[in-house]
Design an enzyme around this catalytic site. Sequence first.
Site, PDB file in Angstrom:
ATOM      1  N   SER A 128       0.845  -1.189   0.000  1.00 52.94           N
ATOM      2  CA  SER A 128       0.000   0.000   0.000  1.00 52.94           C
ATOM      3  C   SER A 128       0.887   1.248   0.000  1.00 52.94           C
ATOM      4  O   SER A 128       1.674   1.436  -0.922  1.00 52.94           O
ATOM      5  CB  SER A 128      -0.955  -0.035   1.202  1.00 52.94           C
ATOM      6  OG  SER A 128      -1.975   0.918   1.056  1.00 52.94           O
ATOM      7  N   ASP A 184      -9.980  -3.410  -5.276  1.00 51.34           N
ATOM      8  CA  ASP A 184      -9.355  -2.570  -4.249  1.00 51.34           C
ATOM      9  C   ASP A 184      -9.909  -1.138  -4.316  1.00 51.34           C
ATOM     10  O   ASP A 184      -9.759  -0.456  -5.326  1.00 51.34           O
ATOM     11  CB  ASP A 184      -7.836  -2.547  -4.476  1.00 51.34           C
ATOM     12  CG  ASP A 184      -7.073  -1.930  -3.311  1.00 51.34           C
ATOM     13  OD1 ASP A 184      -7.680  -1.177  -2.527  1.00 51.34           O
ATOM     14  OD2 ASP A 184      -5.864  -2.188  -3.205  1.00 51.34           O
ATOM     15  N   HIS A 229      -8.137  -4.708  -1.315  1.00 50.61           N
ATOM     16  CA  HIS A 229      -6.859  -4.217  -0.797  1.00 50.61           C
ATOM     17  C   HIS A 229      -6.148  -5.250   0.072  1.00 50.61           C
ATOM     18  O   HIS A 229      -4.923  -5.296   0.107  1.00 50.61           O
ATOM     19  CB  HIS A 229      -7.112  -2.943   0.017  1.00 50.61           C
ATOM     20  CG  HIS A 229      -5.886  -2.140   0.305  1.00 50.61           C
ATOM     21  ND1 HIS A 229      -5.152  -1.525  -0.682  1.00 50.61           N
ATOM     22  CD2 HIS A 229      -5.258  -1.839   1.464  1.00 50.61           C
ATOM     23  CE1 HIS A 229      -4.132  -0.872  -0.143  1.00 50.61           C
ATOM     24  NE2 HIS A 229      -4.172  -1.055   1.151  1.00 50.61           N
TER      25      HIS A 229
END
Length: 703
Positions: free
Chosen positions: A548, A633, A668
């Site tokens: 991320s 995501d 995600h």
Amino acid sequence: MAATMQSSYSRAPPPVPAAKKVKHEMELFGDVRIDNYYWLRDDSRSSPEVLSYLQAENAYTDFIMSGTKHLEDQIYVDMRGRIKEDDISAPVRRGPYYYYKRTLEGKEYVQHCRRLVSPVEALPSVYDTMPTGPDAPHEHVILDENTKAQEHAYYSIGAFKVSPNNKLVAYAEDTKGDEIYTVYIIDAASRTPVGKPLVRITSDLEWAGNEALLYFTMDEVLRPDKVWLHKLGTDQSSDSCLYHEKDDMFSLGFIFYLDVSKPEGGLTVLTPRLDGIDTSASHRGNHFYIKRRSNEYFNSEVLACPLDNVSTTTVLIPHRESVKIQKIQLFSDHLVVYERENGLPKVTVYCLPAVGEPLTSLQGGQTIDFLDPVYTVDPSESQFSSSILRFSYSSLRTPRSVYDYDMRTGISVLKKIETVLGDFDASKYITERKWANASDGTQIPLSIVYRKDLVKLDGSDPLLLYGYGSYEICIDPSFKASRLSLLDRGFIFAIAHIRGGGEMGRQWYENGKLLKKRNTFTDFIACAEYLIEMKFCSKEKLCIHGGSAGGLLIGAVLNMRPDLFKAAVTRVPFVDVVTTMLDPSIPLTTSEWEEWGDPRKEEFYFYMKSYSPVDNIKAQNYPKILVTAGLNDPRVMYSEPAKFVAKLRDMKMDDNELLFKCELGAGHFSKSGRFEKLKEDAFIDTFILKALNMVPTLGCVQS
């Protein structure tokens, strides 16, 4: 005769994926950027051309990794073999019940269970043990996630909230990975639905008494912007909107208070919104207890104010430049403060005067002692009316341990420790805290673990360096059983606690964001150089990992110092910084300007462009790289890592492997099942071992 069988590819290789180029010019401040892969963004996630490209990347990755599938399978078997598959969590006592989660052998998900406390009138004690024998109260399964998940490729419960009277449960369900939830309310005893589900909301919900719920909804870019009151037995369309946040720079949290005995009275502002001020609050008796951060008191202070005069405050714990107040936990007779000092968490317990007596500055708090040189400690659910504090503790060598701490006597009792099957022995592992010098002289903490009987510390050991460094998030050193697969193969594992995180206090964060963001990347490089200099590893044995915003970190340092690393893993990476932050239609963009800056302003535009990974790919050699993404995501669009890979393939000068794996049915946080997650860990470990030429031969046939 002994014959060694080497792994080999059993089918013709697919072509290396090459995304087509479609010139897309973007001009701002006289600067022209060309994005040949802008077409890869498809907000509907349904374009046949885009899906075909992602499938081609997945097929190529599968082929390249097929030669090491035997190792991947073995690592997965080892990881799964360390898990006690049939287990329960440490039971939490709420009123007359113990609540806990149960896992079953072979099942991906948990059951949410409860049992009656016996005898019900027994006072809570740190020595409480939930009876489980044949004469114990019956175990009742409130919700079995395994049953619910059968019809879905992805399944995640984001909230499981029991009503104050223990009669109802509200749970939030995500079946795509897009973090848009449906909330179901059920009778806890009979499991029957109560009313219709609440749709398209966040997982943040709270009971307002026993007959109403508070919840958030989001706008079209998934920004939580409205808080609603839902009365049981009514339709969602008739719910009351208590507040609408119209400023797209802000997302909602519970920043108001509500009298649950009169919910129709609506929300009342506790602390007005002021630039640079951040507050959180709890309630006890006739006072609110407030953790307050400001530009002046950047590490926070703790205040109290009367319910009937919130503008009159008393400082209970003053601001300290060397100690950050991270969280407060309020009890009927105690205040627990979670702090950070010298990069390590602390827990301090203060006794409070009786309700109605004057509140003054708190003195003489009792600090709980911990054993490991580096560790993590987190609050767990505790009961307000109790004198028992529950917390979880772990370190890089100590499995997660749940303790009950008697705040009156100072006695701690271990309630549960994560079971690690096999021959795991914590005493074989060494954990250390080291400090690297950044280019500006700042000392950067590192947390390190290795198995003392396997490493040489002469520069020849393989090492995996992890980093994040954003949002003031603390990446504290905690235990992960799957990590043993590398440690037991002689790896050293290290965490770089770089600026942009919150490990060393608020200023640590401030010095790694906005126009100081590059400190995050140079700190990580400094940590890597330190590890090489101190003979923990060499360039040829150094692998890096981040996800991320940590994927942004990995992308940035790969462009800045590709020579420093042998291999890199970047998961769901935020790598197209300028383009994303220029587009308010992308989820999270507007609220993220406070983290990265607003590139519609010239100073921020050029600064962000100077490190944005997609914008800084060069015609140079790169190490071996694995990139992952999730099609659904909502935090980092799949197209960012896809663009990063496509541009790298076009521009890099080496023949090192570049692999891209996009989960087409996840978001995600990748796949949702506990064993599915282990398969991803095994895949990544195999990639790292392959990159370091540490894959053993397939086997030996003796004759």
